[in-house]
Motif scaffolding. Structure first.
Motif, PDB file in Angstrom:
ATOM      1  N   VAL A  94      30.618  31.487  31.061  1.00 46.35           N
ATOM      2  CA  VAL A  94      29.335  32.354  30.707  1.00 46.35           C
ATOM      3  C   VAL A  94      28.575  31.701  29.554  1.00 46.35           C
ATOM      4  O   VAL A  94      27.492  31.378  29.738  1.00 46.35           O
ATOM      5  N   THR A 129      34.511  43.257  29.826  1.00 49.32           N
ATOM      6  CA  THR A 129      34.627  41.753  29.722  1.00 49.32           C
ATOM      7  C   THR A 129      34.603  41.486  28.102  1.00 49.32           C
ATOM      8  O   THR A 129      35.252  40.758  27.345  1.00 49.32           O
ATOM      9  N   HIS A 144      29.913  44.023  35.280  1.00 44.98           N
ATOM     10  CA  HIS A 144      29.609  43.981  33.899  1.00 44.98           C
ATOM     11  C   HIS A 144      28.282  43.467  33.355  1.00 44.98           C
ATOM     12  O   HIS A 144      27.508  44.202  32.923  1.00 44.98           O
ATOM     13  N   ALA A 145      28.015  42.311  33.988  1.00 41.44           N
ATOM     14  CA  ALA A 145      26.442  41.756  33.684  1.00 41.44           C
ATOM     15  C   ALA A 145      25.431  42.951  34.047  1.00 41.44           C
ATOM     16  O   ALA A 145      24.575  43.117  33.508  1.00 41.44           O
ATOM     17  N   GLU A 155      33.489  52.676  33.548  1.00 38.03           N
ATOM     18  CA  GLU A 155      33.490  52.940  32.194  1.00 38.03           C
ATOM     19  C   GLU A 155      33.568  54.421  31.724  1.00 38.03           C
ATOM     20  O   GLU A 155      34.281  54.790  30.926  1.00 38.03           O
ATOM     21  N   LEU A 176      33.418  40.493  36.092  1.00 36.16           N
ATOM     22  CA  LEU A 176      32.136  40.134  35.276  1.00 36.16           C
ATOM     23  C   LEU A 176      30.711  40.303  35.646  1.00 36.16           C
ATOM     24  O   LEU A 176      30.058  40.893  35.073  1.00 36.16           O
ATOM     25  N   SER A 210      31.089  45.737  27.621  1.00 33.73           N
ATOM     26  CA  SER A 210      31.915  46.101  28.804  1.00 33.73           C
ATOM     27  C   SER A 210      33.162  45.675  28.475  1.00 33.73           C
ATOM     28  O   SER A 210      33.426  45.019  27.435  1.00 33.73           O
ATOM     29  N   SER A 222      37.334  42.507  26.118  1.00 30.96           N
ATOM     30  CA  SER A 222      38.418  41.289  26.051  1.00 30.96           C
ATOM     31  C   SER A 222      38.235  40.039  25.359  1.00 30.96           C
ATOM     32  O   SER A 222      39.279  39.633  24.748  1.00 30.96           O
ATOM     33  N   ASN A 225      24.899  43.651  27.940  1.00 27.09           N
ATOM     34  CA  ASN A 225      25.631  44.484  29.047  1.00 27.09           C
ATOM     35  C   ASN A 225      27.075  43.756  28.928  1.00 27.09           C
ATOM     36  O   ASN A 225      28.305  44.553  29.025  1.00 27.09           O
ATOM     37  N   LEU A 226      27.516  42.538  29.120  1.00 26.46           N
ATOM     38  CA  LEU A 226      28.569  41.860  28.940  1.00 26.46           C
ATOM     39  C   LEU A 226      29.468  42.179  27.987  1.00 26.46           C
ATOM     40  O   LEU A 226      30.760  42.689  27.995  1.00 26.46           O
ATOM     41  N   VAL A 280      21.712  40.959  30.199  1.00 28.83           N
ATOM     42  CA  VAL A 280      22.970  40.730  30.898  1.00 28.83           C
ATOM     43  C   VAL A 280      23.968  40.309  29.590  1.00 28.83           C
ATOM     44  O   VAL A 280      25.046  40.819  29.757  1.00 28.83           O
ATOM     45  N   ASN A 332      42.582  48.377  29.743  1.00 35.95           N
ATOM     46  CA  ASN A 332      41.953  47.264  30.433  1.00 35.95           C
ATOM     47  C   ASN A 332      42.707  46.889  31.753  1.00 35.95           C
ATOM     48  O   ASN A 332      41.945  46.724  32.725  1.00 35.95           O
ATOM     49  N   THR A 361      40.221  49.169  25.108  1.00 38.56           N
ATOM     50  CA  THR A 361      41.241  47.906  25.590  1.00 38.56           C
ATOM     51  C   THR A 361      42.485  48.354  26.217  1.00 38.56           C
ATOM     52  O   THR A 361      42.831  47.563  27.059  1.00 38.56           O
ATOM     53  N   PHE A 405      25.855  46.101  34.723  1.00 39.01           N
ATOM     54  CA  PHE A 405      26.399  47.441  34.055  1.00 39.01           C
ATOM     55  C   PHE A 405      26.147  48.747  34.800  1.00 39.01           C
ATOM     56  O   PHE A 405      27.042  49.449  34.863  1.00 39.01           O
TER      57      PHE A 405
END
Lengths: 275, 355
Positions: free
Chosen positions: B235, B204, A135-136, A146, A132, B202, B207, B198-199, B195, A125, A122, A138
């Motif tokens: 989301v 996201t 990230h979805a 990452e 987002l 990561s 945080s 994954n979120l 998904v 960050n 974090t 990946f």
């Protein structure tokens, strides 16, 4: 040149060859009130680049409030803050973070439900750019990012010697290690200024020695400016370049450790005087 | 013996960051997916597919949605059913009013409408926390159901807001058998579950969890609480919205706004509490538990008492046992079924040796 360097080394009590630079943060006449309570009254001092600047004072003197003003959690009613010569406007904590100010907290403020590794991640960050939707998915961009940041985080983990607890949830760690993880999280942000709020509170002698060594190493190797709040006077006087003394929200002393130690006001605040 | 990671070395960070770092987990997941995609449609009866498996999948999706918001981002919400309603009515209207709107795009747009509404009702979270936020999200629950009944446009002027989902058709193939609807639901839920996974692993997800665990510290290291909270609301509502659209299209076929009541919101909340707060796996376990347990109880009661017991008494007894079992589970394992699963895996790593 050679002589000059030598002189610098000699002048810095703590570590190796770091050079104390320009004023990086200049606080002018700061006053902070909560309703009728005056937490800070008309305090001015500056912080120079690469130095270890300690803030000391009895309980309730306003030390933590001072840190909160520096990184934008509290907004002083009066006074001006110059960061690298620029006056600060309205400040939010994440803006301070973007300027390279990281901190640790007096009561450990780790993310309890996450592993050590995730906690330290974090800290990266602000440097991560993926959104987002990356990230979805990946795979691809987010994964590369990452991995790239994981490398940096592993460097911090190596530096603080916490390799073995990487995957442990922080809630399970003993107090001293939690403090170290919190330092790691702050370091992962590669800060130019690091605010440490009682990093050695509640530690035994050995843990204190380790923490001192880490603070000096950070200061020495990365040139990070350190603002330290600490109650252990032995530590403060040993590693600080300059010390500010607060009492009841007012500044009562400011200068190199030796000078502060002999300041009658400081002695009075700490030991009391006979009237 | 079988489940242990001895001998599996991670030589790169990429390998260390896999979604299932242990080989046995990967094999297990492949077997589970193969079972549900191939074996179940062939073996299960139409009743099982249509009345049990499809709703379990849909509720799992809604539970993942709520888990993202409550389990990962730490924001309590009682509006999940309302966001499902937005998804259902959104998808219905997009498919109804735009000619040639593909089904999947319609569902996606329904989910996005739910996300937008979710963000709007998530705004109070910037100032209030915990139970107070839960009460604020109640506003979403009541307002949305009221608005869907009040304005007949949403239900294309049908009486009392009832909508009948159109025929599902993707690339000319009509999904009208339970098998095909089940496979469609399963495919969508599987993709969205991955998904979600994954979120949460990561930046996201980190945080979100940072804001959940210690919001001041999160802000100080540069996480913007506003962005984290609102993205969680978006989301989460998107997931609930898609679940709502599937609820209308693949499960019930005909829905009315009152069907998405506070009662349904509570059921989804119970699912994540029973299944495991802050766990994608737990969302599935919780949904299966809450949907299946009453059915098993019912079957069990019939088997034990036959027709000896009056029907009314039997159904009340079922409710009592159901409630009792929930309390029992919460006392035995307050972190939910997902935690039990985790503990079982930890035990298996050492089994059959004690240390």
């Amino acid at each position: 040149m050679m002589m000059n360097d030598m002189a610098n080394v000699a002048s810095s009590t703590g570590g190796g060859g770091r050079r104390i630079g320009e004023v990086i943060l200049d606080l002018k006449n700061i006053s902070l009130r909560f309703g009728g309570v005056k937490a800070l009254t008309d305090i001015s001092f500056d912080i120079r680049e690469h130095e270890i600047r300690s803030i000391i004072g009895p309980n309730g003197a306003g030390k933590s409030s001072m840190l909160n003003v520096i990184n934008g959690v509290y907004h002083p009613q009066e006074g001006q803050i110059l960061f690298r010569g620029e006056p600060r406007q309205k400040m939010e904590p994440h803006m301070a973070a973007a300027q390279g100010i990281a901190r640790t907290f007096q009561n450990i403020a780790l993310f309890k439900g996450m592993t050590v590794l995730d906690n330290i991640m974090t800290g990266r960050n602000l440097k991560m750019k993926c959104n987002l939707f990356h990230h979805a998915l990946f795979f691809g961009k987010a994964q590369r990012e990452e991995i790239e940041h994981r490398k940096k985080v592993e460097e911090v983990i190596d530096f603080l010697e916490i390799q073995s607890i990487r995957k442990t949830p922080v809630g399970r760690l003993p107090y001293g290690l939690q403090k170290r993880v919190e330092l790691a999280r702050a370091l992962a942000a590669e800060p130019t200024m690091l605010l440490l709020d009682e990093p050695m509170a509640g530690m035994n002698v050995e843990e204190k020695q380790d923490m001192c060594r880490f603070i000096l190493d950070v200061n020495d190797q990365f040139g990070t400016t350190i603002v330290l709040i600490e109650h252990d006077m032995g530590v403060v006087m040993d590693i600080s370049d300059r010390v500010v003394v607060l009492d009841y929200g007012k500044k009562i002393g400011d200068g190199p450790p030796d000078e502060v130690k002999n300041n009658p006001d400081v002695i009075a605040a700490y030991l009391g005087t006979s009237h | 013996m079988l489940y242990r990671e001895a001998g599996q070395f991670k030589a790169s960070y990429q390998e260390d960051q896999q979604i299932f770092p242990i080989r046995q987990d990967r094999i297990g997941m492949a077997v589970i997916l193969a079972f549900f995609f191939l074996a179940v449609p062939m073996l299960a009866s139409q009743y099982w597919l249509q009345a049990i498996l499809i709703p379990v999948l849909i509720f799992s999706l809604a539970a993942i949605g709520l888990n993202i918001l409550t389990g990962y981002a730490g924001q309590l919400s009682l509006g999940s059913a309302a966001f499902m309603a937005v998804g259902a009515f959104g998808a219905y209207n997009f498919i109804l009013r735009i000619d040639g709107m593909p089904f999947l795009v319609g569902v996606l747009l329904g989910g996005l409408s739910a996300a937008a509404v979710g963000v709007a009702f998530g705004l109070p979270s910037l100032r209030i926390k915990g139970f107070y936020l839960a009460v604020a999200t109640l506003a979403a629950q009541f307002f949305i159901v009221w608005a869907l009944v009040k304005f007949p446009w949403f239900s294309n002027n049908s009486s009392s807001g009832v909508i009948t989902a159109q025929q599902i058709e993707i690339l000319g193939f009509a999904f009208n058998t339970p098998e095909s609807k089940y496979l469609l639901t399963l495919a969508i839920v599987t993709v969205l579950a991955f998904v979600a996974k994954n979120l949460v692993r990561s930046t996201t997800g980190r945080s979100w969890m940072a804001v959940r665990d210690m919001d001041v510290a999160a802000e100080v290291i540069g996480i913007r609480p506003m962005r984290a909270k609102l993205s969680a609301f978006a989301v989460s509502s998107f997931y609930c919205g898609v679940a709502g659209a599937l609820y209308a299209y693949t499960y019930l076929g005909t829905v009315e706004p009152e069907g998405f009541s506070l009662d349904l919101s509570f059921r989804i909340l119970f699912m994540i509490i029973i299944g495991g707060v802050g766990s994608i796996m737990g969302s599935f376990l919780g949904a299966a538990f809450i949907v299946l347990l009453p059915i098993f109880l019912n079957v069990g009661m019939h088997a034990v008492f036959g027709s000896a017991m009056p029907a009314g008494m039997a159904s009340n007894l079922e409710l009592i046992i159901f409630g009792g079992l929930i309390i029992f589970f919460l006392i035995v394992e307050p972190h939910g079924l997902a935690r039990l699963w985790q503990l079982a895996k930890d035990k298996l790593r050492l089994w059959p040796f004690p240390h």
